[in-house]
Design an enzyme around this catalytic site. Structure first.
Site, PDB file in Angstrom:
ATOM      1  CG  ASP A 188      40.388 -17.527   9.028  1.00 31.66           C
ATOM      2  OD1 ASP A 188      40.316 -17.028  10.180  1.00 31.66           O
ATOM      3  OD2 ASP A 188      39.821 -18.589   8.721  1.00 31.66           O
ATOM      4  CG  LEU A 192      24.478  -0.681  -7.610  1.00 31.29           C
ATOM      5  CD1 LEU A 192      24.935   0.740  -7.881  1.00 31.29           C
ATOM      6  CD2 LEU A 192      22.972  -0.808  -7.714  1.00 31.29           C
ATOM      7  CB  CYS A 193      27.989  -6.829  -8.956  1.00 27.63           C
ATOM      8  SG  CYS A 193      29.673  -6.455  -9.321  1.00 27.63           S
ATOM      9  CG  HIS A 194      24.776  -6.638 -14.305  1.00 24.13           C
ATOM     10  ND1 HIS A 194      25.537  -5.500 -14.294  1.00 24.13           N
ATOM     11  CD2 HIS A 194      23.561  -6.287 -14.780  1.00 24.13           C
ATOM     12  CE1 HIS A 194      24.809  -4.494 -14.755  1.00 24.13           C
ATOM     13  NE2 HIS A 194      23.607  -4.941 -15.049  1.00 24.13           N
ATOM     14  CG  MET A 245      33.294  -5.521  -9.903  1.00 22.89           C
ATOM     15  SD  MET A 245      34.569  -4.539  -9.069  1.00 22.89           S
ATOM     16  CE  MET A 245      34.250  -4.913  -7.359  1.00 22.89           C
ATOM     17  CD  GLU A 246      31.822 -10.877 -11.535  1.00 22.20           C
ATOM     18  OE1 GLU A 246      30.608 -10.662 -11.388  1.00 22.20           O
ATOM     19  OE2 GLU A 246      32.577 -10.066 -12.136  1.00 22.20           O
TER      20      GLU A 246
END
Length: 164
Positions: free
Chosen positions: A126, A73-75, A111-112
């Protein structure tokens, strides 16, 4: 009200078509706590896998660009810039990652920014896990954001940056 739910409680992508196009910026943070010896190796660039910090920066930038592919649902957004700063904090035995993401668009870039900081932290984990399996990724959060109808936000855990 949860904006990603319709009136029947079903998930949907929010329609941002009527929102104003504005300058948007968000900063996010992630800390990677590790053994002091591991931090020393990282800062000195002496880990066997190569330049961990440069690789983490690139991974964070790539992650920000792929956010809409990974978060439902992220654009998809036309990002203007993504910057990743990685600071060593020897007294706390951690690396602090701060991502800054900018765009001109109809929705925010929080969000980005979170993706950028998180994936940079995962990349550090890692590449350093061969020497320190007890590392902890912590304090992942949005530090601040500007632009948009709801106004600016400054997280209480971060000092206000007045340098700009």
């Amino acid at each position: 009200m949860l904006t990603h739910l319709d009136d029947q409680g079903r998930a949907h992508m929010v329609d941002v078509g009527d929102k104003a196009v504005t300058q948007r910026q968000a900063q996010a943070q992630a800390d990677v706590r590790m053994q002091p010896a591991t931090l020393d190796l990282l800062v000195a660039g002496e880990l066997p896998k190569g330049d961990v910090l440069a690789t983490a920066r690139i991974a964070g930038i790539m992650a920000a660009k792929r956010t809409a592919d990974l978060i439902p649902l992220c654009h998809p957004l036309p990002l203007s810039s993504v910057a990743i700063e990685i600071e060593a904090h020897p007294a706390q035995s951690l690396l602090r990652i701060i991502s800054t993401v900018r765009c001109t668009g109809r929705t925010g870039v929080e969000m980005e920014a979170l993706m950028a900081a998180s994936v940079a932290a995962l990349t550090i984990y890692d590449m350093a896990k061969a020497v320190d399996r007890a590392m902890v990724i912590e304090q992942v959060f949005v530090r601040n954001k500007t632009g948009g109808a709801r106004g600016d936000f400054q997280h209480p855990l971060t000092p206000l940056d007045t340098s700009e």
